[in-house]
Design a protein around this motif. Sequence first.
Motif, PDB file in Angstrom:
ATOM      1  N   ALA A  88      -6.918   6.577 -12.399  1.00  0.00           N
ATOM      2  CA  ALA A  88      -5.985   5.502 -12.058  1.00  0.00           C
ATOM      3  C   ALA A  88      -4.569   5.838 -12.521  1.00  0.00           C
ATOM      4  CB  ALA A  88      -6.447   4.191 -12.686  1.00  0.00           C
ATOM      5  N   ARG A  89      -4.449   6.364 -13.715  1.00  0.00           N
ATOM      6  CA  ARG A  89      -3.105   6.731 -14.209  1.00  0.00           C
ATOM      7  C   ARG A  89      -2.512   7.878 -13.398  1.00  0.00           C
ATOM      8  NH1 ARG A  89      -1.734   4.027 -18.797  1.00  0.00           N
ATOM      9  NH2 ARG A  89      -3.445   2.985 -19.861  1.00  0.00           N
ATOM     10  N   ALA A  90      -3.348   8.821 -12.969  1.00  0.00           N
ATOM     11  CA  ALA A  90      -2.861   9.916 -12.120  1.00  0.00           C
ATOM     12  C   ALA A  90      -2.343   9.356 -10.793  1.00  0.00           C
ATOM     13  CB  ALA A  90      -3.965  10.943 -11.880  1.00  0.00           C
ATOM     14  N   TRP A  91      -3.090   8.422 -10.203  1.00  0.00           N
ATOM     15  CA  TRP A  91      -2.627   7.775  -8.972  1.00  0.00           C
ATOM     16  C   TRP A  91      -1.311   7.052  -9.222  1.00  0.00           C
ATOM     17  CZ3 TRP A  91      -2.367   2.328  -8.885  1.00  0.00           C
ATOM     18  CH2 TRP A  91      -1.760   1.830  -7.736  1.00  0.00           C
ATOM     19  N   LEU A  92      -1.247   6.300 -10.296  1.00  0.00           N
ATOM     20  CA  LEU A  92      -0.053   5.523 -10.595  1.00  0.00           C
ATOM     21  C   LEU A  92       1.163   6.435 -10.753  1.00  0.00           C
ATOM     22  CD1 LEU A  92       0.451   2.523 -10.851  1.00  0.00           C
ATOM     23  CD2 LEU A  92      -0.006   2.695 -13.286  1.00  0.00           C
ATOM     24  N   ASP A  93       0.976   7.583 -11.385  1.00  0.00           N
ATOM     25  CA  ASP A  93       2.075   8.533 -11.585  1.00  0.00           C
ATOM     26  C   ASP A  93       2.625   9.078 -10.270  1.00  0.00           C
ATOM     27  OD1 ASP A  93       1.935   8.215 -14.309  1.00  0.00           O
ATOM     28  OD2 ASP A  93       0.809  10.069 -14.669  1.00  0.00           O
ATOM     29  N   ARG A  94       1.763   9.214  -9.278  1.00  0.00           N
ATOM     30  CA  ARG A  94       2.220   9.781  -8.005  1.00  0.00           C
ATOM     31  C   ARG A  94       2.369   8.729  -6.901  1.00  0.00           C
ATOM     32  NH1 ARG A  94      -3.232  10.963  -8.256  1.00  0.00           N
ATOM     33  NH2 ARG A  94      -4.394  10.389  -6.378  1.00  0.00           N
ATOM     34  N   SER A  95       2.180   7.460  -7.233  1.00  0.00           N
ATOM     35  CA  SER A  95       2.129   6.390  -6.241  1.00  0.00           C
ATOM     36  C   SER A  95       3.454   6.100  -5.547  1.00  0.00           C
ATOM     37  CB  SER A  95       1.624   5.098  -6.884  1.00  0.00           C
ATOM     38  OG  SER A  95       2.603   4.603  -7.795  1.00  0.00           O
ATOM     39  N   GLY A  96       4.559   6.361  -6.245  1.00  0.00           N
ATOM     40  CA  GLY A  96       5.846   6.005  -5.666  1.00  0.00           C
ATOM     41  C   GLY A  96       6.143   4.510  -5.746  1.00  0.00           C
ATOM     42  N   LEU A  97       5.292   3.767  -6.446  1.00  0.00           N
ATOM     43  CA  LEU A  97       5.540   2.332  -6.609  1.00  0.00           C
ATOM     44  C   LEU A  97       6.768   2.129  -7.488  1.00  0.00           C
ATOM     45  CD1 LEU A  97       1.930   0.999  -7.303  1.00  0.00           C
ATOM     46  CD2 LEU A  97       3.253   0.713  -5.202  1.00  0.00           C
ATOM     47  N   PRO A  98       7.508   1.061  -7.236  1.00  0.00           N
ATOM     48  CA  PRO A  98       8.643   0.753  -8.115  1.00  0.00           C
ATOM     49  C   PRO A  98       8.175   0.590  -9.565  1.00  0.00           C
ATOM     50  CG  PRO A  98       8.648  -0.669  -6.176  1.00  0.00           C
ATOM     51  CD  PRO A  98       7.350   0.086  -6.161  1.00  0.00           C
ATOM     52  N   GLU A  99       9.034   0.956 -10.489  1.00  0.00           N
ATOM     53  CA  GLU A  99       8.693   0.897 -11.915  1.00  0.00           C
ATOM     54  C   GLU A  99       8.191  -0.486 -12.324  1.00  0.00           C
ATOM     55  OE1 GLU A  99       7.903   2.339 -15.629  1.00  0.00           O
ATOM     56  OE2 GLU A  99       8.399   3.461 -13.834  1.00  0.00           O
ATOM     57  N   GLU A 100       8.812  -1.530 -11.809  1.00  0.00           N
ATOM     58  CA  GLU A 100       8.408  -2.900 -12.157  1.00  0.00           C
ATOM     59  C   GLU A 100       6.961  -3.161 -11.735  1.00  0.00           C
ATOM     60  OE1 GLU A 100       9.284  -7.338 -10.526  1.00  0.00           O
ATOM     61  OE2 GLU A 100      11.022  -6.039 -10.737  1.00  0.00           O
ATOM     62  N   HIS A 101       6.599  -2.696 -10.563  1.00  0.00           N
ATOM     63  CA  HIS A 101       5.222  -2.893 -10.089  1.00  0.00           C
ATOM     64  C   HIS A 101       4.239  -2.077 -10.932  1.00  0.00           C
ATOM     65  CE1 HIS A 101       2.377  -3.203  -6.347  1.00  0.00           C
ATOM     66  NE2 HIS A 101       1.826  -3.664  -7.433  1.00  0.00           N
ATOM     67  N   ARG A 102       4.607  -0.848 -11.261  1.00  0.00           N
ATOM     68  CA  ARG A 102       3.754  -0.016 -12.116  1.00  0.00           C
ATOM     69  C   ARG A 102       3.515  -0.699 -13.460  1.00  0.00           C
ATOM     70  NH1 ARG A 102       4.096   5.821 -11.850  1.00  0.00           N
ATOM     71  NH2 ARG A 102       4.745   5.638 -14.009  1.00  0.00           N
ATOM     72  N   LYS A 103       4.570  -1.237 -14.059  1.00  0.00           N
ATOM     73  CA  LYS A 103       4.428  -1.935 -15.340  1.00  0.00           C
ATOM     74  C   LYS A 103       3.520  -3.149 -15.202  1.00  0.00           C
ATOM     75  CE  LYS A 103       8.811  -0.568 -17.423  1.00  0.00           C
ATOM     76  NZ  LYS A 103      10.141  -1.027 -17.858  1.00  0.00           N
ATOM     77  N   HIS A 104       3.642  -3.839 -14.064  1.00  0.00           N
ATOM     78  CA  HIS A 104       2.810  -5.024 -13.824  1.00  0.00           C
ATOM     79  C   HIS A 104       1.330  -4.634 -13.764  1.00  0.00           C
ATOM     80  CE1 HIS A 104       2.240  -9.168 -12.668  1.00  0.00           C
ATOM     81  NE2 HIS A 104       1.521  -8.784 -11.635  1.00  0.00           N
ATOM     82  N   ILE A 105       1.038  -3.514 -13.114  1.00  0.00           N
ATOM     83  CA  ILE A 105      -0.350  -3.045 -13.028  1.00  0.00           C
ATOM     84  C   ILE A 105      -0.875  -2.701 -14.419  1.00  0.00           C
ATOM     85  CG2 ILE A 105      -1.813  -1.139 -12.210  1.00  0.00           C
ATOM     86  CD1 ILE A 105      -0.043  -1.152  -9.643  1.00  0.00           C
ATOM     87  N   LEU A 106      -0.043  -2.085 -15.237  1.00  0.00           N
ATOM     88  CA  LEU A 106      -0.456  -1.669 -16.577  1.00  0.00           C
ATOM     89  C   LEU A 106      -0.470  -2.810 -17.595  1.00  0.00           C
ATOM     90  CD1 LEU A 106       1.500   1.698 -16.720  1.00  0.00           C
ATOM     91  CD2 LEU A 106      -0.996   1.435 -16.673  1.00  0.00           C
ATOM     92  N   SER A 107       0.168  -3.922 -17.266  1.00  0.00           N
ATOM     93  CA  SER A 107       0.237  -5.044 -18.206  1.00  0.00           C
ATOM     94  C   SER A 107      -1.072  -5.821 -18.199  1.00  0.00           C
ATOM     95  CB  SER A 107       1.392  -5.972 -17.837  1.00  0.00           C
ATOM     96  OG  SER A 107       1.122  -6.645 -16.623  1.00  0.00           O
TER      97      SER A 107
END
Length: 136
Positions: A88-107
């Motif tokens: 999941a973290r590997a996907w998140l790193d290459r996802s291209g999602l905005p930083e805010e969305h990435r933080k939301h997923i990890l929160s």
Amino acid sequence: AGAERDAAVRETYRTWISREAEAAKDWLRAAELEPWLEPALALYAKFMARESPEQALEWAALIVDEERRREATTRIGRYWLQADPDAARAWLDRSGLPEEHRKHILSPPPGSRGRSAAPQQGDVVFQEDVPSEDEG
């Protein structure tokens, strides 16, 4: 009528996928995707997270409504973090999602009492969306 229709489509599809998962999945895969189907599409994408988070995210990407797509992606990402944190973290790193969305997923998800880590083994990430296997 839009919100009522969305609720009706979502609840009907939720019932169907809980009782006849394969038929419900096959029907949606074959359907021409139209705006009225988006509640079912979002539910299907989240349901698919159990089988293949990567495929679930591909389906979520088809959701036109930005808020609904973001919510589905967030829940799938959180579920994946629970099931396979490294992938999941590997996907998140290459996802291209905005930083805010990435933080939301990890929160921590709402109601998690402030845990700062990703959901832990045994946590229910989207119980309200995914029927249990014994439901029906």
